[in-house]
Design a protein around this motif. Sequence first.
Motif, short mmCIF file in Angstrom:
data_model
loop_
_atom_site.label_atom_id
_atom_site.label_comp_id
_atom_site.label_asym_id
_atom_site.label_seq_id
_atom_site.Cartn_x
_atom_site.Cartn_y
_atom_site.Cartn_z
N THR A 7 0.82 -1.21 0.00
CA THR A 7 0.00 0.00 0.00
C THR A 7 0.86 1.26 0.00
O THR A 7 0.52 2.26 -0.63
CB THR A 7 -0.95 0.01 1.22
OG1 THR A 7 -1.68 -1.23 1.26
CG2 THR A 7 -1.94 1.16 1.12
N LEU A 8 1.97 1.22 0.71
CA LEU A 8 2.91 2.35 0.68
C LEU A 8 3.48 2.54 -0.72
O LEU A 8 3.59 3.68 -1.20
CB LEU A 8 4.04 2.13 1.69
CG LEU A 8 5.14 3.20 1.70
CD1 LEU A 8 4.56 4.56 2.07
CD2 LEU A 8 6.25 2.81 2.67
N ILE A 9 3.84 1.44 -1.36
CA ILE A 9 4.36 1.52 -2.74
C ILE A 9 3.29 2.10 -3.67
O ILE A 9 3.58 2.90 -4.56
CB ILE A 9 4.79 0.13 -3.24
CG1 ILE A 9 5.90 -0.44 -2.33
CG2 ILE A 9 5.28 0.21 -4.68
CD1 ILE A 9 7.14 0.41 -2.25
N ALA A 10 2.04 1.70 -3.46
CA ALA A 10 0.94 2.23 -4.28
C ALA A 10 0.79 3.73 -4.09
O ALA A 10 0.54 4.48 -5.04
CB ALA A 10 -0.36 1.51 -3.92
N ALA A 11 0.96 4.20 -2.84
CA ALA A 11 0.86 5.63 -2.56
C ALA A 11 1.99 6.39 -3.26
O ALA A 11 1.77 7.47 -3.82
CB ALA A 11 0.91 5.87 -1.05
N ILE A 12 3.19 5.84 -3.21
CA ILE A 12 4.34 6.48 -3.87
C ILE A 12 4.11 6.55 -5.38
O ILE A 12 4.31 7.59 -6.02
CB ILE A 12 5.63 5.71 -3.56
CG1 ILE A 12 5.97 5.83 -2.07
CG2 ILE A 12 6.79 6.23 -4.41
CD1 ILE A 12 7.14 4.97 -1.63
N ASN A 13 3.65 5.43 -5.94
CA ASN A 13 3.41 5.36 -7.38
C ASN A 13 2.34 6.35 -7.81
O ASN A 13 2.51 7.09 -8.79
CB ASN A 13 2.99 3.92 -7.73
CG ASN A 13 2.90 3.69 -9.23
OD1 ASN A 13 3.36 4.50 -10.02
ND2 ASN A 13 2.28 2.59 -9.61
N TRP A 31 -0.24 15.34 -4.11
CA TRP A 31 -0.37 15.07 -2.69
C TRP A 31 -1.68 14.38 -2.35
O TRP A 31 -1.81 13.73 -1.31
CB TRP A 31 -0.29 16.38 -1.90
CG TRP A 31 -1.46 17.30 -2.12
CD1 TRP A 31 -1.56 18.29 -3.06
CD2 TRP A 31 -2.70 17.29 -1.42
NE1 TRP A 31 -2.79 18.90 -2.99
CE2 TRP A 31 -3.52 18.32 -1.98
CE3 TRP A 31 -3.21 16.53 -0.36
CZ2 TRP A 31 -4.80 18.58 -1.53
CZ3 TRP A 31 -4.50 16.79 0.08
CH2 TRP A 31 -5.28 17.81 -0.50
N ARG A 32 -2.66 14.47 -3.28
CA ARG A 32 -3.95 13.83 -3.04
C ARG A 32 -3.86 12.32 -3.04
O ARG A 32 -4.77 11.64 -2.55
CB ARG A 32 -4.95 14.27 -4.11
CG ARG A 32 -5.29 15.75 -4.10
CD ARG A 32 -6.20 16.11 -5.25
NE ARG A 32 -5.55 15.90 -6.54
CZ ARG A 32 -6.16 16.04 -7.71
NH1 ARG A 32 -7.43 16.37 -7.76
NH2 ARG A 32 -5.50 15.83 -8.82
N ALA A 33 -2.78 11.77 -3.58
CA ALA A 33 -2.64 10.32 -3.65
C ALA A 33 -2.68 9.70 -2.26
O ALA A 33 -3.29 8.64 -2.06
CB ALA A 33 -1.32 9.95 -4.34
N GLY A 34 -2.05 10.35 -1.28
CA GLY A 34 -2.03 9.81 0.08
C GLY A 34 -3.42 9.63 0.66
O GLY A 34 -3.80 8.52 1.05
N PRO A 35 -4.23 10.70 0.70
CA PRO A 35 -5.60 10.54 1.21
C PRO A 35 -6.44 9.57 0.39
O PRO A 35 -7.24 8.82 0.95
CB PRO A 35 -6.17 11.96 1.12
CG PRO A 35 -4.98 12.86 1.14
CD PRO A 35 -3.90 12.10 0.43
N LEU A 36 -6.26 9.57 -0.94
CA LEU A 36 -7.07 8.70 -1.79
C LEU A 36 -6.72 7.23 -1.59
O LEU A 36 -7.60 6.36 -1.47
CB LEU A 36 -6.91 9.08 -3.26
CG LEU A 36 -7.51 10.43 -3.66
CD1 LEU A 36 -7.12 10.80 -5.09
CD2 LEU A 36 -9.03 10.41 -3.52
N VAL A 49 3.86 11.25 2.83
CA VAL A 49 4.66 10.62 1.78
C VAL A 49 4.32 11.20 0.42
O VAL A 49 5.21 11.58 -0.36
CB VAL A 49 4.43 9.08 1.77
CG1 VAL A 49 5.06 8.45 0.53
CG2 VAL A 49 5.03 8.46 3.02
N SER A 50 3.02 11.28 0.10
CA SER A 50 2.62 11.77 -1.23
C SER A 50 2.98 13.24 -1.41
O SER A 50 3.35 13.67 -2.51
CB SER A 50 1.12 11.56 -1.44
OG SER A 50 0.36 12.27 -0.48
#
Length: 217
Positions: A37-43, A50-55, A177-178
């Motif tokens: 899930t962390l890798i998915a957030a980075i990707n 930055w919206r990737a983190g909350p999404l 992170v995002s």
Amino acid sequence: MRHEARGTADTVLLDLISLFIFSLIIGLTGALAPGPTLIAAINASFTSGWRAGPLVSFGHMIAEVGVILLIIAGLGTLIGSATWAIGMVGGVALILFGYMTLSSARGAAVPTGYEQIDSRAPIAAGIVTSVSNPYFWIWWFTIGAALLWSSMEGGLVAGGVFMAGHWAADIGWFTLVSASIHRGRFFLSDRGYRVVLGACGFFLIGFGIVFISRVIV
């Protein structure tokens, strides 16, 4: 009597605040650990900012709501006994997800905007990487279930506070992170972007192979 009632209300409030902080710390121990899930957030941060983190966190939360309903329904033991199947199917799903990430890395260029990005993609990534991770199920049907039931002894409000603290840890960390990736994107070349995407793909494939190997061995 009024003074005693106020004292009781203050005690309850302090207990709820303590529960929230406890849940936040427990949640951070899981959120900070490297995983799919962390890798998915980075990707996703490269295309959704930055919206990737909350999404991604929201997708993760959807998966957790499903697990919580299973726990409340008493199906935790049944699902927990099938972790080998979860590990196998999840491992294959992560390998495919990693392969698609690697494929998208070829010829990829650093995105210049986020206006036309489909917000459903990071949410779906959060769901897929959560349910395909056997450790997600193992944690929730052991430690997570025990903590949830313990908090709910104080009522539904206490159970809600426990989950609020848990989700605050996920949202806070993945957003940090995002946001960091979003800022660093401006200093990244197209070649560097492809390297990062490729690394994310290899990590996802690696997680999938590890999950499958632990089921087989």
